[in-house]
Design a protein around this motif. Structure first.
Motif, PDB file in Angstrom:
ATOM      1  N   VAL A   1      36.102  21.708 -60.952  1.00  0.00           N
ATOM      2  CA  VAL A   1      35.668  21.387 -59.689  1.00  0.00           C
ATOM      3  C   VAL A   1      35.285  22.189 -58.455  1.00  0.00           C
ATOM      4  O   VAL A   1      34.343  22.710 -57.658  1.00  0.00           O
ATOM      5  N   SER A   2      36.455  23.271 -58.330  1.00  0.00           N
ATOM      6  CA  SER A   2      36.479  24.632 -57.647  1.00  0.00           C
ATOM      7  C   SER A   2      34.942  25.043 -58.372  1.00  0.00           C
ATOM      8  O   SER A   2      33.985  25.740 -57.409  1.00  0.00           O
TER       9      SER A   2
ATOM     10  N   ARG B   1      26.998  26.064 -57.513  1.00  0.00           N
ATOM     11  CA  ARG B   1      26.161  25.139 -57.114  1.00  0.00           C
ATOM     12  C   ARG B   1      24.502  25.203 -57.150  1.00  0.00           C
ATOM     13  O   ARG B   1      25.088  26.200 -55.806  1.00  0.00           O
TER      14      ARG B   1
ATOM     15  N   ARG C   1      31.542  23.570 -57.839  1.00  0.00           N
ATOM     16  CA  ARG C   1      31.512  23.367 -56.084  1.00  0.00           C
ATOM     17  C   ARG C   1      31.106  24.775 -55.707  1.00  0.00           C
ATOM     18  O   ARG C   1      29.369  25.489 -55.424  1.00  0.00           O
ATOM     19  N   ARG C   2      31.212  25.692 -56.318  1.00  0.00           N
ATOM     20  CA  ARG C   2      31.050  28.032 -56.182  1.00  0.00           C
ATOM     21  C   ARG C   2      29.797  27.853 -56.330  1.00  0.00           C
ATOM     22  O   ARG C   2      29.005  28.810 -56.779  1.00  0.00           O
TER      23      ARG C   2
END
Length: 151
Positions: free
Chosen positions: A130-131, A137, A134-135
């Motif tokens: 997930v991290s 994207r 997000r980073r």
């Protein structure tokens, strides 16, 4: 992941008396299965490292996300039921899902430890995935450069 790799390398090279556990598979299948696990774990470790290292920015996003999502799914499928089994074992059903009450103390604690290991691995890999999503994207095409685009 390093502990997992090392433990499976050990069981391939020091298999003991009957590593197949009287199962329907041969020793060859046992070795192949463990080698596949070793390779998957080694690749998984490299992928996780790539999400935080500068050289990982040169790897296409999908090439990191595919094994991250696949590994997360595998660990969740293994880790969550394992934690449920731990709860069963800790609350009186000593044999967990199987329900055997005659397991030894060593088997009991080994089961608790292995199940916890996979559950923690699932949590950590899902958080990492997930991290990274997000980073990364909007990263689109990876250039290998870091920092802002020149004006």
């Amino acid at each position: 992941m390093l502990l997992f790799v090392v433990s499976h390398v050990v069981v391939v090279f020091l298999p003991g008396d009957d590593p197949t556990g009287d199962g329907p598979w041969s020793f060859r299948a046992y070795v192949i299965f463990n080698i596949v696990l070793i390779l998957m774990s080694a690749v998984g470790a490299a992928v996780v490292v790539a999400t935080v290292r500068p050289w990982g920015r040169r790897v296409p996003r999908w090439m990191l996300l595919t094994p991250l999502w696949f590994g997360s799914a595998l660990l969740v499928v293994r880790g969550v039921p394992g934690m449920v089994e731990n709860l069963l074992m800790a609350t009186g059903n000593r044999g967990g899902f199987v329900g055997r009450d005659d397991i030894s103390t060593a088997e009991f604690w080994a089961g608790i430890g292995i199940n916890t290991y996979f559950f923690v691995g699932a949590v950590l890999l899902v958080v990492t995935t997930v991290s990274y999503v997000r980073r990364s994207r909007g990263a689109g095409v990876r250039t290998g450069r870091s920092g802002p685009d020149p004006v």
